[in-house]
Design a protein around this motif. Structure first.
Motif, PDB file in Angstrom:
ATOM      1  N   SER A  25     -16.662   0.600  -6.437  1.00 25.72           N
ATOM      2  CA  SER A  25     -15.957  -0.018  -7.546  1.00 25.72           C
ATOM      3  C   SER A  25     -15.480  -1.147  -6.959  1.00 25.72           C
ATOM      4  O   SER A  25     -14.575  -0.840  -4.986  1.00 25.72           O
ATOM      5  N   ILE A  26     -15.094  -2.239  -7.361  1.00 22.91           N
ATOM      6  CA  ILE A  26     -14.632  -3.163  -6.597  1.00 22.91           C
ATOM      7  C   ILE A  26     -13.241  -4.126  -7.497  1.00 22.91           C
ATOM      8  O   ILE A  26     -13.927  -4.560  -8.623  1.00 22.91           O
ATOM      9  N   ASN A  27     -11.909  -3.881  -7.277  1.00 26.51           N
ATOM     10  CA  ASN A  27     -10.609  -4.401  -8.556  1.00 26.51           C
ATOM     11  C   ASN A  27      -9.658  -4.686  -7.304  1.00 26.51           C
ATOM     12  O   ASN A  27      -9.371  -4.542  -6.873  1.00 26.51           O
ATOM     13  N   THR A  28      -9.376  -5.934  -8.632  1.00 26.33           N
ATOM     14  CA  THR A  28      -8.211  -7.229  -7.772  1.00 26.33           C
ATOM     15  C   THR A  28      -7.032  -5.692  -8.014  1.00 26.33           C
ATOM     16  O   THR A  28      -6.926  -5.019  -8.296  1.00 26.33           O
ATOM     17  N   CYS A  42     -14.115   0.850  -3.415  1.00 24.84           N
ATOM     18  CA  CYS A  42     -13.977   1.763  -3.894  1.00 24.84           C
ATOM     19  C   CYS A  42     -15.464   2.944  -3.352  1.00 24.84           C
ATOM     20  O   CYS A  42     -16.438   2.450  -3.791  1.00 24.84           O
ATOM     21  N   LEU A  43     -15.787   3.058  -1.944  1.00 20.11           N
ATOM     22  CA  LEU A  43     -16.711   3.898  -1.621  1.00 20.11           C
ATOM     23  C   LEU A  43     -17.254   5.333  -2.595  1.00 20.11           C
ATOM     24  O   LEU A  43     -15.919   6.250  -2.896  1.00 20.11           O
ATOM     25  N   LYS A  44     -18.230   6.243  -1.726  1.00 23.27           N
ATOM     26  CA  LYS A  44     -17.998   7.292  -2.268  1.00 23.27           C
ATOM     27  C   LYS A  44     -17.471   8.662  -1.067  1.00 23.27           C
ATOM     28  O   LYS A  44     -17.253   7.476  -0.440  1.00 23.27           O
ATOM     29  N   LEU A  45     -16.892   9.785  -1.843  1.00 21.63           N
ATOM     30  CA  LEU A  45     -16.429  10.659  -1.013  1.00 21.63           C
ATOM     31  C   LEU A  45     -15.182   9.891  -1.027  1.00 21.63           C
ATOM     32  O   LEU A  45     -14.434   9.994   0.302  1.00 21.63           O
ATOM     33  N   ASN A  46     -14.400   8.999  -2.125  1.00 19.60           N
ATOM     34  CA  ASN A  46     -13.169   8.908  -1.733  1.00 19.60           C
ATOM     35  C   ASN A  46     -12.568   8.326  -0.857  1.00 19.60           C
ATOM     36  O   ASN A  46     -11.117   7.844  -0.565  1.00 19.60           O
ATOM     37  N   ARG A  47     -13.060   6.983   0.000  1.00 17.93           N
ATOM     38  CA  ARG A  47     -12.883   6.616   0.921  1.00 17.93           C
ATOM     39  C   ARG A  47     -12.950   4.825   0.271  1.00 17.93           C
ATOM     40  O   ARG A  47     -13.060   4.669  -0.535  1.00 17.93           O
ATOM     41  N   LYS A  48     -11.489   4.268   0.678  1.00 15.78           N
ATOM     42  CA  LYS A  48     -10.987   3.072  -0.081  1.00 15.78           C
ATOM     43  C   LYS A  48      -9.930   2.451   1.283  1.00 15.78           C
ATOM     44  O   LYS A  48      -9.811   2.554   2.071  1.00 15.78           O
ATOM     45  N   TYR A  49     -10.725   0.741   0.655  1.00 15.23           N
ATOM     46  CA  TYR A  49     -10.073  -0.139   2.293  1.00 15.23           C
ATOM     47  C   TYR A  49      -9.683  -1.056   1.104  1.00 15.23           C
ATOM     48  O   TYR A  49      -9.781  -1.302  -0.524  1.00 15.23           O
ATOM     49  N   VAL A  50      -8.739  -2.053   1.684  1.00 18.64           N
ATOM     50  CA  VAL A  50      -8.267  -3.821   0.982  1.00 18.64           C
ATOM     51  C   VAL A  50      -9.349  -4.205   1.826  1.00 18.64           C
ATOM     52  O   VAL A  50      -8.702  -4.560   2.635  1.00 18.64           O
ATOM     53  N   ILE A 104     -10.798  -6.186   6.782  1.00 17.39           N
ATOM     54  CA  ILE A 104     -10.805  -4.942   5.647  1.00 17.39           C
ATOM     55  C   ILE A 104      -9.903  -3.783   6.593  1.00 17.39           C
ATOM     56  O   ILE A 104      -9.864  -4.035   7.426  1.00 17.39           O
ATOM     57  N   GLN A 105      -9.187  -3.559   5.767  1.00 20.55           N
ATOM     58  CA  GLN A 105      -8.199  -2.581   5.828  1.00 20.55           C
ATOM     59  C   GLN A 105      -8.009  -1.610   5.670  1.00 20.55           C
ATOM     60  O   GLN A 105      -8.394  -1.373   4.275  1.00 20.55           O
ATOM     61  N   THR A 106      -7.531  -0.283   5.760  1.00 19.37           N
ATOM     62  CA  THR A 106      -7.525   1.166   5.383  1.00 19.37           C
ATOM     63  C   THR A 106      -6.662   0.759   3.914  1.00 19.37           C
ATOM     64  O   THR A 106      -5.419   0.191   4.351  1.00 19.37           O
ATOM     65  N   PHE A 107      -7.160   1.578   3.140  1.00 22.60           N
ATOM     66  CA  PHE A 107      -5.467   1.930   2.092  1.00 22.60           C
ATOM     67  C   PHE A 107      -4.692   2.684   2.272  1.00 22.60           C
ATOM     68  O   PHE A 107      -4.960   4.137   2.724  1.00 22.60           O
ATOM     69  N   LEU A 108      -3.267   1.958   1.707  1.00 22.31           N
ATOM     70  CA  LEU A 108      -2.548   2.669   1.699  1.00 22.31           C
ATOM     71  C   LEU A 108      -1.817   3.470   0.567  1.00 22.31           C
ATOM     72  O   LEU A 108      -1.642   2.137  -0.352  1.00 22.31           O
ATOM     73  N   GLN A 220       7.506   8.274   3.252  1.00 25.49           N
ATOM     74  CA  GLN A 220       6.606   7.667   4.311  1.00 25.49           C
ATOM     75  C   GLN A 220       7.193   6.080   3.896  1.00 25.49           C
ATOM     76  O   GLN A 220       6.532   5.705   3.126  1.00 25.49           O
ATOM     77  N   VAL A 221       7.907   5.370   5.226  1.00 26.71           N
ATOM     78  CA  VAL A 221       7.841   3.801   4.992  1.00 26.71           C
ATOM     79  C   VAL A 221       6.523   3.209   6.085  1.00 26.71           C
ATOM     80  O   VAL A 221       6.264   3.535   6.925  1.00 26.71           O
ATOM     81  N   TYR A 222       5.035   2.710   5.069  1.00 24.01           N
ATOM     82  CA  TYR A 222       4.948   1.509   5.704  1.00 24.01           C
ATOM     83  C   TYR A 222       5.289   0.149   5.889  1.00 24.01           C
ATOM     84  O   TYR A 222       5.714  -0.048   4.434  1.00 24.01           O
ATOM     85  N   ILE A 223       4.312  -0.054   6.252  1.00 22.87           N
ATOM     86  CA  ILE A 223       4.775  -1.818   6.452  1.00 22.87           C
ATOM     87  C   ILE A 223       3.511  -2.553   6.178  1.00 22.87           C
ATOM     88  O   ILE A 223       2.637  -2.502   6.995  1.00 22.87           O
ATOM     89  N   ILE A 224       3.286  -3.269   5.944  1.00 24.99           N
ATOM     90  CA  ILE A 224       2.369  -4.157   5.044  1.00 24.99           C
ATOM     91  C   ILE A 224       2.400  -5.714   4.748  1.00 24.99           C
ATOM     92  O   ILE A 224       3.010  -6.186   5.254  1.00 24.99           O
ATOM     93  N   ASP A 225       1.674  -6.992   5.522  1.00 21.53           N
ATOM     94  CA  ASP A 225       1.246  -8.018   5.311  1.00 21.53           C
ATOM     95  C   ASP A 225       2.040  -8.288   6.717  1.00 21.53           C
ATOM     96  O   ASP A 225       2.926  -9.119   6.287  1.00 21.53           O
ATOM     97  N   PHE A 226       1.148  -9.059   7.411  1.00 24.93           N
ATOM     98  CA  PHE A 226       1.101  -8.908   8.075  1.00 24.93           C
ATOM     99  C   PHE A 226       1.108 -10.770   8.366  1.00 24.93           C
ATOM    100  O   PHE A 226       1.157 -11.338  10.021  1.00 24.93           O
ATOM    101  N   GLY A 227       1.018 -11.288   7.318  1.00 29.33           N
ATOM    102  CA  GLY A 227       0.309 -12.493   7.335  1.00 29.33           C
ATOM    103  C   GLY A 227       1.125 -13.821   7.670  1.00 29.33           C
ATOM    104  O   GLY A 227       0.013 -14.967   7.856  1.00 29.33           O
TER     105      GLY A 227
END
Length: 333
Positions: A25-28, A42-50, A104-108, A220-227
């Motif tokens: 699947s591909i969703n916004t 979303c790929l098979k085996l529950n792999r997710k990427y942004v 593409i980056q890993t999904f958090l 846990q705190v993650y930092i995002i959006d390096f744009g």
């Protein structure tokens, strides 16, 4: 689907460049300034990427360097951020057309913290992460040419843009253009002769609670959006973070002190940075306020913007009775 790329081409790029042959699947996803800019794949085996599709106004070397730094943080100091995925040909960025790029980056898996969640513990983690960013930037810049990174902050062109934007705010009668110009001029006079003495490096440039994610289980705190990252005086990152905390409701001394102390536990500010911190905070606050006012179409829209009202309140407070708010905090801790 984003106008820059058709759905067919989108799938084709993911398969051809990344080997994604098992897309489920591909969703916004919400995030970014442009509609349909961020996608969850979303790929098979529950792999997710942004997937980020961006209209990048700077050269691809700049964008690639920023993404390399993100991976440096992730791999070298175990920094809590996404890992940018390389293509089958070891590229971090795929050019779609003349203006649009894709990476593409890993999904958090987390959520943007609410104001209630931004307690002293959370602010301590944020201060530590900004300090770690600065230390990592020093090392990274020593091995990567800074010529690959765009300089956006406090340059001659940057100052010209700030003054030019003032004229675009004249339609808002409540905005005192002369008052804002006075603040810009004062800050420019204070900074021009000393900006070259400030340590330079790669800054996040938008370090704030809305660019963090908090996990539901262990906070846990993650930092995002390096744009918005760019090459600039490193004190700009601290100043930007502090004014964004103020305008987002983190305005009590305890939480602000917690953020500052956790940052200072890792980073020793020199005398020039301490002296100029409040000046840069006022400057960044004023410049962001002016930039946002340029996009406001009516008095009613301005009146209903809690963000702009908060900015205006702190512009006045920091320009008048609380001019040395953070210098006082630093010197007394």
């Amino acid at each position: 689907m984003n106008s820059a790329i058709s759905k067919f081409k989108f799938n084709d790029i993911l398969q051809r460049e990344y080997g994604f042959d098992d897309i489920m699947s591909i969703n916004t996803l919400p995030g970014g300034y442009l509609e349909e800019e961020t996608w969850l794949v979303c790929l098979k085996l529950n792999r997710k990427y942004v997937v980020k599709i961006i209209n990048h106004e700077f050269n691809v070397d700049h964008l690639t360097t920023i993404l390399n730094f993100q991976n440096y943080l992730y791999s070298n100091i175990n920094y809590p951020c996404s890992l940018v995925i390389s293509t089958l040909n070891s590229k971090l960025v795929v050019q779609i057309n003349n203006n649009h790029y894709l990476f593409i980056q890993t999904f958090l898996d987390g959520h943007v913290p609410s104001l209630i969640e931004l307690d002293e513990s959370y602010l301590m983690k944020m201060g530590t992460l900004l300090g770690q960013w600065r230390l990592a930037s020093r090392t990274f810049i020593s091995i990567v040419p800074s010529t690959n990174i765009e300089k956006r902050e406090l340059t001659c062109q940057w100052w010209i843009e700030q003054f030019d934007r003032l004229s675009l705010c004249k339609h808002l009668e409540k905005i005192d253009i002369n008052y804002l110009r006075l603040i810009l001029v004062e800050c420019q006079e204070r900074l021009n002769e000393k900006v070259d003495q400030l340590e330079q490096g790669l800054i996040h440039n938008d370090f704030q609670p809305s660019n963090t994610l908090c996990t539901d289980d262990d906070r846990q705190v993650y930092i995002i959006d390096f744009g918005e990252a760019c090459y600039a005086p490193l004190i700009v990152d601290l100043a930007t973070a502090l004014f964004l905390l103020l305008t987002n409701g983190i305005d009590d001394d305890n939480r602000l002190n917690t953020f500052l102390v956790s940052y200072k536990n890792l980073v020793r500010l020199d005398r020039h940075e301490i002296e100029l911190l409040d000046v840069v905070i006022r400057l960044k606050l004023t410049a962001n306020f002016i930039g946002d006012c340029c996009n406001v179409k009516s008095k009613e829209e301005y009146d209903h913007s809690s963000w702009l009202q908060s900015c205006w309140k702190w512009i006045n407070a920091l320009h008048q009775e609380r001019r040395n708010l953070f210098q006082t905090m630093i010197c007394h801790k």
